[in-house]
Design an enzyme around this catalytic site. Sequence first.
Site, short mmCIF file in Angstrom:
data_model
loop_
_atom_site.label_atom_id
_atom_site.label_comp_id
_atom_site.label_asym_id
_atom_site.label_seq_id
_atom_site.Cartn_x
_atom_site.Cartn_y
_atom_site.Cartn_z
N GLU A 279 63.44 22.44 49.13
CA GLU A 279 64.86 22.18 49.41
C GLU A 279 65.35 20.90 48.74
OE1 GLU A 279 65.66 22.37 53.68
OE2 GLU A 279 66.45 24.39 53.38
N HIS A 300 39.76 33.11 48.11
CA HIS A 300 39.40 34.53 48.03
C HIS A 300 40.62 35.41 47.75
CE1 HIS A 300 35.25 33.81 49.42
NE2 HIS A 300 35.83 32.76 49.98
N LYS A 413 74.19 32.80 53.23
CA LYS A 413 74.82 32.65 54.55
C LYS A 413 76.24 33.18 54.56
CE LYS A 413 72.40 28.53 56.22
NZ LYS A 413 72.57 27.13 56.59
O1 PA5 Z 1 66.08 20.27 55.97
C1 PA5 Z 1 67.16 20.77 56.24
O2 PA5 Z 1 68.20 20.08 56.26
C2 PA5 Z 1 67.28 22.23 56.62
O3 PA5 Z 1 66.06 22.87 56.47
C3 PA5 Z 1 67.72 22.37 58.05
O4 PA5 Z 1 66.83 21.67 58.89
C4 PA5 Z 1 67.80 23.82 58.50
O5 PA5 Z 1 68.63 24.55 57.64
C5 PA5 Z 1 68.32 23.94 59.92
O6 PA5 Z 1 69.57 23.33 60.03
P1 PA5 Z 1 70.27 23.04 61.42
O7 PA5 Z 1 69.47 22.01 62.14
O8 PA5 Z 1 71.62 22.54 61.07
O9 PA5 Z 1 70.28 24.33 62.19
#
Ligand code: PA5
Length: 423
Positions: A279, A300, A413
Site C-alpha cells: 500500500e 516445497h 470501492k
Molecule cells: O493502512 C491503511 O490505511 C489501510 O489498510 C486501512 O487500514 C484499511 O483500509 C482500513 O481502513 P479503515 O480503518 O478506515 O476501515
Amino acid sequence: MLTITPKMTINFSATDFAAYQQAHLEQLHQVQQTQPDTDLQHNDLGWLTVDKWADATQLTHLKNLATQVQATADVLVIVGVGGSNQAARAVIEAFAQQHGQVKIIYAGTNLSAAYYQRLLNDLAEQEVYVDVIAKNFATLEPGIGFRIFKPFLQQKYGANYAQHLFVTGTRGSHLEQLAQAEGYPFLTFPTDIGGRFSVFSDVGLFPIAVAGIDITALVQGAQTMRAQLQANNGGNNPAFQYASLRNYLHQQGKSVEVLGHFEPQLDFFGRWWTQLFAESEGKRNKGLLPLALTYSEDLHSMGQYIQQGQRQLLETMLVIDQPRHDLSIQASDVTDDFDYLTGQTLTQINQVAEKATITAHQASGVPVIELHLPKLDLTTFGELFYFFEYAVFISGLILEVDPFNQPGVEAYKQLMFTGLGKK
Ligand code: PA5
C-alpha cells in the site's frame, strides 16, 4: 539490535551501490529531520516519535482497560480490516499463550456468510467483547461487522450490551458520536496515523494488551529502534541500508521482493509487512511486489520458482540468531533412515536449512538481504515494526511516491458501492 548483512550475487558492484547510496542520503536525512508535529506537509506522521500516541500514561490506561475486559471475557473480537487489525494480529499470533488468556478472534476482514455463521455459532456460549476499529467508518467490512455484532451483543446482554462494544475511531468522527450516543467505550484512532502505521496506538495496543501481552516491552523496542535510526546518518544506518539496497536492486531489474523466514511465529508479521509495502509503494506504476513466505514449508512450493523461475526476485531473509525454544531429536527404536538427525536440535536443523536456502538462492542469482534479529521477543518485535515503518518512509521518498496514501484501493470501492446501491 537488528543488523543487515547483504549477500549479493556476483553481478553486484559495491562501488555502484555506494554511489547510489551517496545519491540518496538526503532521503535518509529528510526522514531524520522530519518534525511530525510541525511538518504541515504531512498529517500522517503521528507514529514517527512513538511517544505521541504510546506514552507511559496511555500504556497504563490501556492496561487498566484490558484488565477490566480480562476479568470477565472469554473472547475479544477485533472488527477491522487492513491496517486496523494486521499489526495486532501479527503480535497476538506470535506471542499469545493458548491457555488462560482472552482469545482474540478476527472479523470485519471479509464478506463471507459462512465465516460469520461459524463465528457466531462458536461465540454463542462465550463471554464476548467486540472492538470495532475503523479510521474511516465508511469501510464496508468493519461496517458489516458492526451490523452483525451489535444485534448479537444486544441479544446476548440486553441493555448492558454497550459495555461489551468498544469502538476505536478518530476524534470527532461518526463512530465517536455513536459511542457517545450509545455509551460504547471509545478508543482513539489517531487522525495523523494511517492504519498500517498504527501498531503503537490504541488501534494495535488495546487488543494486544487484552491478549495478555506486555505492550510496554513492545513499545520500548520501537523507542530503542527510533533512537538507533535517528542517531546514524550514514550509509550503514540499517533502515537506509535496507531501503537503498532494495531500491538499488529494483533499479537493476528486480521487481519482486520475497520476505522469507524459518519461523511460523512470523506468519502474520509477514502479512503486515506485505500490506505495509504494497500500500505504501505500489502506485504510479512503481514499487517492488512484496511476497511473504514461510520456510521450510514454502520451499516445497514457491522454492522451485525462487530457484529456477524468472530472475526478477530479491529476497529479504529474517534470521533469528537465538530462537526461544528448542527440542532434541531422540534416537529411534525403528529403522527410519533418519539416524543422521539423532542428537541434533531443531534449532540446529532449522539453521542449517536456512543457510542452505540462502546459499542456494544466492547462487541462482537471487540477491539476499539478511536481516538479523538477535532473538524473537516482544522488544525485538517492536524494533522490527518500527524498522520497517521507518524504512518504507525512506524507500517511498527514494521511489518518489507518497508512502502514506493508498488512492488505488478506491477504484473497486466506488464500483462496489454503486453495485450495492450506496447513495
Ligand atoms: O493502512 C491503511 O490505511 C489501510 O489498510 C486501512 O487500514 C484499511 O483500509 C482500513 O481502513 P479503515 O480503518 O478506515 O476501515
